[in-house]
Write a protein that holds these residues in place. Sequence first.
Motif, PDB file in Angstrom:
ATOM      1  N   ARG A 134     -20.248  35.140   5.739  1.00 55.30           N
ATOM      2  CA  ARG A 134     -19.337  33.987   5.744  1.00 55.30           C
ATOM      3  C   ARG A 134     -17.932  34.392   5.310  1.00 55.30           C
ATOM      4  O   ARG A 134     -16.946  33.813   5.746  1.00 55.30           O
ATOM      5  CB  ARG A 134     -19.897  32.874   4.844  1.00 55.30           C
ATOM      6  N   ARG A 201     -23.097  34.736  12.648  1.00 54.14           N
ATOM      7  CA  ARG A 201     -23.631  33.592  11.924  1.00 54.14           C
ATOM      8  C   ARG A 201     -24.094  34.053  10.548  1.00 54.14           C
ATOM      9  O   ARG A 201     -24.496  35.185  10.359  1.00 54.14           O
ATOM     10  CB  ARG A 201     -24.811  32.993  12.685  1.00 54.14           C
ATOM     11  N   SER A 202     -24.025  33.155   9.652  1.00 57.45           N
ATOM     12  CA  SER A 202     -24.481  33.521   8.311  1.00 57.45           C
ATOM     13  C   SER A 202     -25.994  33.612   8.317  1.00 57.45           C
ATOM     14  O   SER A 202     -26.677  33.037   9.154  1.00 57.45           O
ATOM     15  CB  SER A 202     -24.002  32.481   7.299  1.00 57.45           C
TER      16      SER A 202
ATOM     17  N   LEU B  22     -20.189  28.395   9.471  1.00 56.81           N
ATOM     18  CA  LEU B  22     -19.570  27.742   8.314  1.00 56.81           C
ATOM     19  C   LEU B  22     -19.790  26.239   8.419  1.00 56.81           C
ATOM     20  O   LEU B  22     -20.021  25.706   9.503  1.00 56.81           O
ATOM     21  CB  LEU B  22     -18.070  28.038   8.265  1.00 56.81           C
TER      22      LEU B  22
END
Lengths: 207, 458
Positions: A134, A201-202, B22
């Motif tokens: 992130r 993507r996290s 996010l």
Amino acid sequence: MNAREAAVLPFLRHPGGDAPLDRELVERALGGESLAQQLLYRRHVRAVTERVTRLLARIGEAEDVVQDAFVEAFTCLPSLEDRSRFGAWLMRIAVHQAHRRFRRRRLLARLGLDRGCDDARLEAIADPALDPDRRLALGRLDAELTRLPASLRLAWMLRYVEGCELADAAAQSGCSLATIKRRIQRADARLQARLGDGAPRSRSSHG
Amino acid sequence: MAEVDEKSSAARSSATLESLGLEAPVHELARPHVDEWAVRRMWEGVQRRRAPPVGRERPYVVALSAFAAVAAVLALVIAGAQLVRSPAEPARANVDALPGRAEPLLTSEARRFELLEAPPAPANPASPSASVGSRATARVDFVDGSSIEASPGARVEALASSPGEFAVAVRRGRAQFRVTPGGPRRWRIEASHAQVEVLGTVLWVESDAAGSSVRVDVGRVLVRSPELPGGSQPLAAGEVLRLGTPLAALDAAPEAGAAEMAPQVLEPRDTATPASPAARVERRRARTPPLGATRLERGAAASRPAGSRVGGSTAAASLWEEADEARRDGQPERAAELLARLVERYPEDSQVALAAFTLGVLQLDRLARPVEAAQSFQLALELGLGAALRDDAYLRWAEALSQVRDPARLAMVSAEYARLYPRGRQRAAIEQLATAASSAAKRRAPNGGAAPPAREDP
């Protein structure tokens, strides 16, 4: 709250939705109490500084804008009709000043005079405990945000970075609801076009 | 792409953010640290900028500044030549030229001050117990917290307002001036036979055709007059200067109990060459705060609504006296309540920082309320506590934070003290408290991490 607490504690209370206290302080400030101004400042300075710093991505410019915003607010205090809305009013002034700063920055850049450094990008001020994915995503977002026109960048950030309601974002941007929606859509479309594919993507949805 | 719809649940989601993994709002993830240094630095900047603008360096104005400098030099040369031609030009001419060139000092109603006139007192005056504020006085407050209060029948006119000076004239009667210290302007008050220069103080000026009197209650002023030895005379708190024919004395204070404040005549500062027998300096035996407070006034002060600024100095003095009495009588609760009221209601009182400090001491030492004490000490420092007590205030602030187990703020206080007073006598003690608090927090926190502060950051 006893009399003593009522007398002292509100002075340094952390900013919040305590509109009656704001109203009282505004009235006292209008009555000439310099301390009331200082207390208003203390109640709101952190929230305003945080927002303006994220918007401008520069600590020095943000502090400059915050100071200008408070000066304008205190100077124009008699024109504030709903005194309990001091915080929102101040934030509007600050965001407006930030927008002007964007425009000036662009002018300086065209003249080759913009020597500023984006030292408060989202990635740079991210929570140290944030996971690397992130953090990387914030870095990519930073890079693309700087390529957006000021009005689009401001609208998108107010909505998705600051979490403002559309009406608040419109008020702070000084435009209509329809305009802010349009700006946000356009900004999101541009960002999506550049970031949509291949963005990491996290590993988890919560950090 | 996400629909931007206020009513839908997706209103706050963005396709961009989703693709990046996010969630909105992002500000939860990226919060700039706004420390106490920044808060104070910006406040100082706000105060500076509220003063009339001074040039801030910007790249594209450098050339313009150079041009302006050359123009200014030329203007000075021309002005100098004019002064040489007319050396006796009165200062008033310059004053009159000022208003149009600079931002005026505005009243609290954002207007320019022009005239303050109080109606004459009734033929049968009110009872002696009435305070000045309860009579037909007129008052104007300024945006910087300063104020002028004209007694019945007095007339105060504006002369000039510029970045460096605010000038008024007391045409007749008596007026009280409360000038906020630390402001960018020097106040100049003209009266019959005298001119008073003020930085930050509380004083009374009375003037009529026969002469004038100046009484300083707080601070220090410089009185200029051809009747004074050397042309000027500094005046400190508690002193009265009379010029010309003595007037109805200012020291014959309107408050009851004035007898105990009767002036004591001092030796003139320069007895060898007195310029005028009419000029005399007197000192009051008044206690601090100088205007004093009579017991009769206490009732009047108590009956005033909260936030009332009428007769502020006397009412604040009453609160001080009552707080002192309560402390002496072993009633710290009562004393703290009175001091808190003083801090709240009279923030511009010259002693308010001391009141906040005293309040903090009571809260820390007598009432075991370290949270409130920490706030009081911080407030005292922010309000400009005197240098003699700042050391102690920092140490006590640190002690209070140590008691509430707030290592983060304690570290901030320690760093601030070290920066301001690298060789301060309390530095070692404060650092010791900070280190101990930090160690204790690490012991308490699991995995050796930092413990959260015991209270919310004020």
